[in-house]
Structure formats: C-alpha cells, structure tokens
Scaffold this motif. Structure first.
Motif, PDB file in Angstrom:
ATOM      1  N   ILE A  97      24.577 -27.082 -14.847  1.00 24.09           N
ATOM      2  CA  ILE A  97      26.021 -27.157 -14.607  1.00 24.09           C
ATOM      3  C   ILE A  97      26.669 -28.056 -15.654  1.00 24.09           C
ATOM      4  CG2 ILE A  97      25.843 -26.782 -12.118  1.00 24.09           C
ATOM      5  CD1 ILE A  97      26.428 -29.990 -12.044  1.00 24.09           C
ATOM      6  N   TYR A  98      27.985 -27.939 -15.811  1.00 25.01           N
ATOM      7  CA  TYR A  98      28.750 -28.858 -16.654  1.00 25.01           C
ATOM      8  C   TYR A  98      29.973 -29.310 -15.866  1.00 25.01           C
ATOM      9  CZ  TYR A  98      31.435 -24.634 -17.843  1.00 25.01           C
ATOM     10  OH  TYR A  98      32.181 -23.483 -17.785  1.00 25.01           O
ATOM     11  N   GLY A  99      30.562 -30.391 -16.316  1.00 27.29           N
ATOM     12  CA  GLY A  99      31.590 -31.088 -15.563  1.00 27.29           C
ATOM     13  C   GLY A  99      32.766 -30.256 -15.100  1.00 27.29           C
ATOM     14  N   THR A 100      33.401 -29.534 -15.996  1.00 22.43           N
ATOM     15  CA  THR A 100      34.591 -28.762 -15.628  1.00 22.43           C
ATOM     16  C   THR A 100      34.257 -27.708 -14.573  1.00 22.43           C
ATOM     17  OG1 THR A 100      35.451 -29.083 -17.858  1.00 22.43           O
ATOM     18  CG2 THR A 100      36.491 -27.370 -16.545  1.00 22.43           C
ATOM     19  N   TRP A 101      33.117 -27.060 -14.742  1.00 20.79           N
ATOM     20  CA  TRP A 101      32.690 -26.065 -13.755  1.00 20.79           C
ATOM     21  C   TRP A 101      32.497 -26.732 -12.395  1.00 20.79           C
ATOM     22  CZ3 TRP A 101      28.692 -25.379 -10.391  1.00 20.79           C
ATOM     23  CH2 TRP A 101      28.624 -24.133  -9.774  1.00 20.79           C
ATOM     24  N   MET A 102      31.869 -27.914 -12.399  1.00 21.57           N
ATOM     25  CA  MET A 102      31.589 -28.600 -11.138  1.00 21.57           C
ATOM     26  C   MET A 102      32.865 -29.065 -10.466  1.00 21.57           C
ATOM     27  SD  MET A 102      28.787 -29.130  -9.443  1.00 21.57           S
ATOM     28  CE  MET A 102      29.270 -29.151  -7.722  1.00 21.57           C
ATOM     29  N   VAL A 103      33.841 -29.534 -11.232  1.00 20.47           N
ATOM     30  CA  VAL A 103      35.141 -29.927 -10.660  1.00 20.47           C
ATOM     31  C   VAL A 103      35.760 -28.728  -9.944  1.00 20.47           C
ATOM     32  CG1 VAL A 103      37.524 -30.562 -11.231  1.00 20.47           C
ATOM     33  CG2 VAL A 103      35.627 -31.837 -12.237  1.00 20.47           C
ATOM     34  N   ASP A 104      35.744 -27.555 -10.602  1.00 18.50           N
ATOM     35  CA  ASP A 104      36.307 -26.345  -9.999  1.00 18.50           C
ATOM     36  C   ASP A 104      35.537 -25.922  -8.756  1.00 18.50           C
ATOM     37  OD1 ASP A 104      38.226 -26.278 -11.995  1.00 18.50           O
ATOM     38  OD2 ASP A 104      37.165 -24.782 -13.200  1.00 18.50           O
ATOM     39  N   GLU A 105      34.215 -26.011  -8.810  1.00 25.11           N
ATOM     40  CA  GLU A 105      33.375 -25.651  -7.664  1.00 25.11           C
ATOM     41  C   GLU A 105      33.670 -26.561  -6.479  1.00 25.11           C
ATOM     42  OE1 GLU A 105      30.534 -23.939  -5.173  1.00 25.11           O
ATOM     43  OE2 GLU A 105      31.461 -23.155  -6.995  1.00 25.11           O
ATOM     44  N   LEU A 106      33.768 -27.849  -6.733  1.00 32.30           N
ATOM     45  CA  LEU A 106      34.059 -28.792  -5.657  1.00 32.30           C
ATOM     46  C   LEU A 106      35.435 -28.534  -5.053  1.00 32.30           C
ATOM     47  CD1 LEU A 106      32.487 -32.002  -7.210  1.00 32.30           C
ATOM     48  CD2 LEU A 106      31.707 -30.824  -5.131  1.00 32.30           C
TER      49      LEU A 106
END
Length: 102
Positions: free
Chosen positions: A27-36
């Motif tokens: 995973i990478y940060g921007t993707w994880m922010v969106d997922e959360l």
C-alpha cells in the motif's frame, strides 16, 4: 477533548486496517487515506505517515521505494511480525465484538 479521545481510541483500528491491507498487497499513503475514508475515518497524510513510520520502526511494516511515473512512492508491506500481530488483533476484535454487540 472528546475529538482527541476518539482519535486515540481509533488509532488501533487504523493500524489494524493498515496491517490488513498491507498484507493483501503493498500500500501507499494516498491510497490508504482514501481507503480509510471509505470506512469513516477522517485522516490526513500528515497524520497517516507518522503512523506508517512508527509501524515500520516497530517491525510491523516494511517500506520499499518505487519509481512511479518518475516519482518515488513509498510502498508498505506487512512483515511476518506484523502478520502475527494482525492475527492476534483479529482474535481480540472478534472476542470484543461478541461481548459488546447488542
């Protein structure tokens, strides 16, 4: 004060989400922010990256820099230690859910 207490409580949930997704694939940060956000967590990159760095320092995540369209992107994967912690967290969460539901 209430917001701080809630954020502190949800930090553990966020870390479990991170371990889960980073186990499935890096995973990478921007993707994880969106997922959360899809799960109702409002978290900025400025809040997420220190969490990722802390989890990396604790040996739960492994960081790999990858070149994506000429930019370096940091990808995180769950380590074997992180996988063990995730399994334990799942068991504890299941027990808690059984206790507090209804």
């Amino acid at each position: 004060m209430e917001e701080r207490v809630i954020r502190k409580l949800f930090l553990g949930f966020i870390q479990i989400h991170i371990l889960h997704h980073a186990l499935e694939e890096p995973i990478y940060g921007t993707w994880m922010v969106d997922e959360l956000k899809e799960h109702g967590y409002s978290i900025s990159s400025g809040t997420l990256y220190p969490i990722l760095h802390s989890m990396e320092k604790d040996g739960l995540l492994l960081k790999e820099n990858m070149n994506v369209d000429g930019k370096i992107r940091k990808y995180y994967s769950t380590t074997p230690k992180g996988r063990e912690i995730l399994i334990e967290a799942r068991n504890k969460a299941y027990e808690l859910f059984k206790e507090i539901k209804d």
